[in-house]
Design an enzyme around this catalytic site. Sequence first.
Site, PDB file in Angstrom:
ATOM      1  N   ASP A   7       4.330  67.047  15.427  1.00 28.08           N
ATOM      2  CA  ASP A   7       4.352  66.296  14.333  1.00 28.08           C
ATOM      3  C   ASP A   7       3.022  66.111  13.991  1.00 28.08           C
ATOM      4  OD1 ASP A   7       5.148  63.594  13.488  1.00 28.08           O
ATOM      5  OD2 ASP A   7       4.133  62.503  14.927  1.00 28.08           O
ATOM      6  N   ASP A  49      -2.349  65.397  20.107  1.00 25.46           N
ATOM      7  CA  ASP A  49      -1.405  65.242  20.925  1.00 25.46           C
ATOM      8  C   ASP A  49      -0.117  65.576  20.311  1.00 25.46           C
ATOM      9  OD1 ASP A  49       0.863  62.970  21.840  1.00 25.46           O
ATOM     10  OD2 ASP A  49       0.685  61.560  19.537  1.00 25.46           O
TER      11      ASP A  49
END
Length: 339
Positions: free
Chosen positions: A218, A235
């Site tokens: 992502d 992340d």
Amino acid sequence: MSANDNTSANQTDTAATSASLAFSSLVPDVILDAVESSGLWSDSRIYPLNSYENRVYQVGIEDGSPVIAKFYRPERWTEAQILEEHTTLLTLKADGIPVVAPLEFEGKSLFCHKGIYFCLSPRLIGQHPEADNLDELYQLGELIGQVHQQMSTTPFTHRISVSPLSQIDEAARLILSNAFLPEKLKPIYKQQVAKLRQMSEARIQKYWPIQLRPVHGDSHRSNLMLHEGQFHLLDFDDCQNGVAVQDLWLHLTQTENPKQQLSEIIEGYENYLPFETRELNLIDVFKSVRVINYAAWLQSRWSDPAFVKAFPWFGSEEYWLNHLNELRNCELEWGNISR
């Protein structure tokens, strides 16, 4: 099933429900208690950060720099999956690759408070990449190449493996089995998704790699930050066994002529790893999956008050008409990049 089995199952369900309720209504005292359970002493300053899937806060620390506290959504990842994410980040950091790894306390990076897993990480100050900056795209390609090169030595054993057709099927099942999508639009939705699935299946059969590799999963602009002249990848919550192009295509913003952007990204990437150009034919697949999944994601999280507040327009007829238009655009733009 024995009485003991029933008792155990009921206790598990009760614990999961309790954790979900605590997660959806995290209050300052709970956040501070969790942070201080690590041994740090908070100055009680809490600043919520932009995150919906998890809950993320900047928390001030007495006589020290603030930390980022990330509370994982209950029942999304297992403990083993989260620990594998942490191990990956700590290994990347140890190898000098610019990522933000969780802080360790007495050798532990993952903690649990009121049934919710959480971790702490250092605060990073910087800015996100510029959308059309070719020099920055080259640097991003280099960073992703570095990350893929190091991660390739240790394939994931607990994280998920990407499966676009299964993702499409599950998203469509969820949307069609609920009342958010108006009944009169369901036949149109079903037809459009079926068309994209058919097109995706044809591409997958022809261009899918023989072996998947660990990827970030992502790596959009908000998960990259320029700090002291160097990009950092943030992340890794969605890290998975996937396809290299998954981490590259999200940086294409020029829909009419993305080839120059691709050229810069791939040139940077290939300083570390060769890139299989045939994977470019899978970009349309991943784009379609992302559009289809977004609506299903909003629907699946609608019981979370944070989603109702942040996305009040979801479920309106106008929303679904716009979503159907996005699906049609996916079909109309099919092949623009790989052509």
